[in-house]
Design an enzyme around this catalytic site. Sequence first.
Site, PDB file in Angstrom:
ATOM      1  N   ASP A 153     -14.038   4.889  12.399  1.00 45.41           N
ATOM      2  CA  ASP A 153     -14.805   6.127  12.289  1.00 45.41           C
ATOM      3  C   ASP A 153     -16.297   5.878  12.111  1.00 45.41           C
ATOM      4  O   ASP A 153     -17.115   6.752  12.360  1.00 45.41           O
ATOM      5  CB  ASP A 153     -14.279   7.003  11.158  1.00 45.41           C
TER       6      ASP A 153
ATOM      7  N   HIS B  19     -19.519  -0.751   7.896  1.00 48.79           N
ATOM      8  CA  HIS B  19     -19.284   0.665   7.615  1.00 48.79           C
ATOM      9  C   HIS B  19     -20.159   1.135   6.447  1.00 48.79           C
ATOM     10  O   HIS B  19     -20.771   2.189   6.510  1.00 48.79           O
ATOM     11  CB  HIS B  19     -17.814   0.925   7.303  1.00 48.79           C
ATOM     12  N   LYS B  20     -20.216   0.352   5.406  1.00 43.28           N
ATOM     13  CA  LYS B  20     -21.079   0.621   4.252  1.00 43.28           C
ATOM     14  C   LYS B  20     -21.549  -0.721   3.711  1.00 43.28           C
ATOM     15  O   LYS B  20     -20.864  -1.731   3.869  1.00 43.28           O
ATOM     16  CB  LYS B  20     -20.320   1.349   3.132  1.00 43.28           C
TER      17      LYS B  20
END
Length: 174
Positions: free
Chosen positions: A58, A47-48
């Site tokens: 998401d 995600h990051k």
Amino acid sequence: STDDLSESRVLFDLYKYTKNEKYLKAIHMCYEQVKTHPRTKEGNFWHKKIYHDQVWLDGLYMMQVFYTRYETEFNGMQNYPDIVNQFKNVHNIMRNPETGLYYHGYDSEKTMFWADPETGLSQNYWLRSIGWYTVALADVYGYMDEQIFDDRQTIKKIFKETIDAILKYQDTES
């Protein structure tokens, strides 16, 4: 961050309507992130970078829509199998087979305080992330070239299962 790439989707339309080369240059620059973004051992984007080995539901909305559109418009659809595989991984790992709903997070190393030590999954569903994930499926399906039938059908099948699961929990009175 996958979040950083999400807003870059507008560049495709800006370039299409203005033909201004700065937007094309920005699209290709953003794609460099796709090529170098870290991945889990299963092949999904983190995600990051600061969330080592974590897939957040998401994040598929944030990264895959840009990635698909780039592949369709500029890269001859070469990486469609990678895109579809990332959705399949999330479907196979993060989807609760009993409810059909998706857990918000997955830690492939199973070391985060919030991750189940057996599955690596968070304990929670986050409705907004399920919504983003659902929109990601719809957008990716829409941007995939129709000639690549099997990949589009896989995305369509996951989308339908996701919608069917959500509808089971819909408040019928409102």
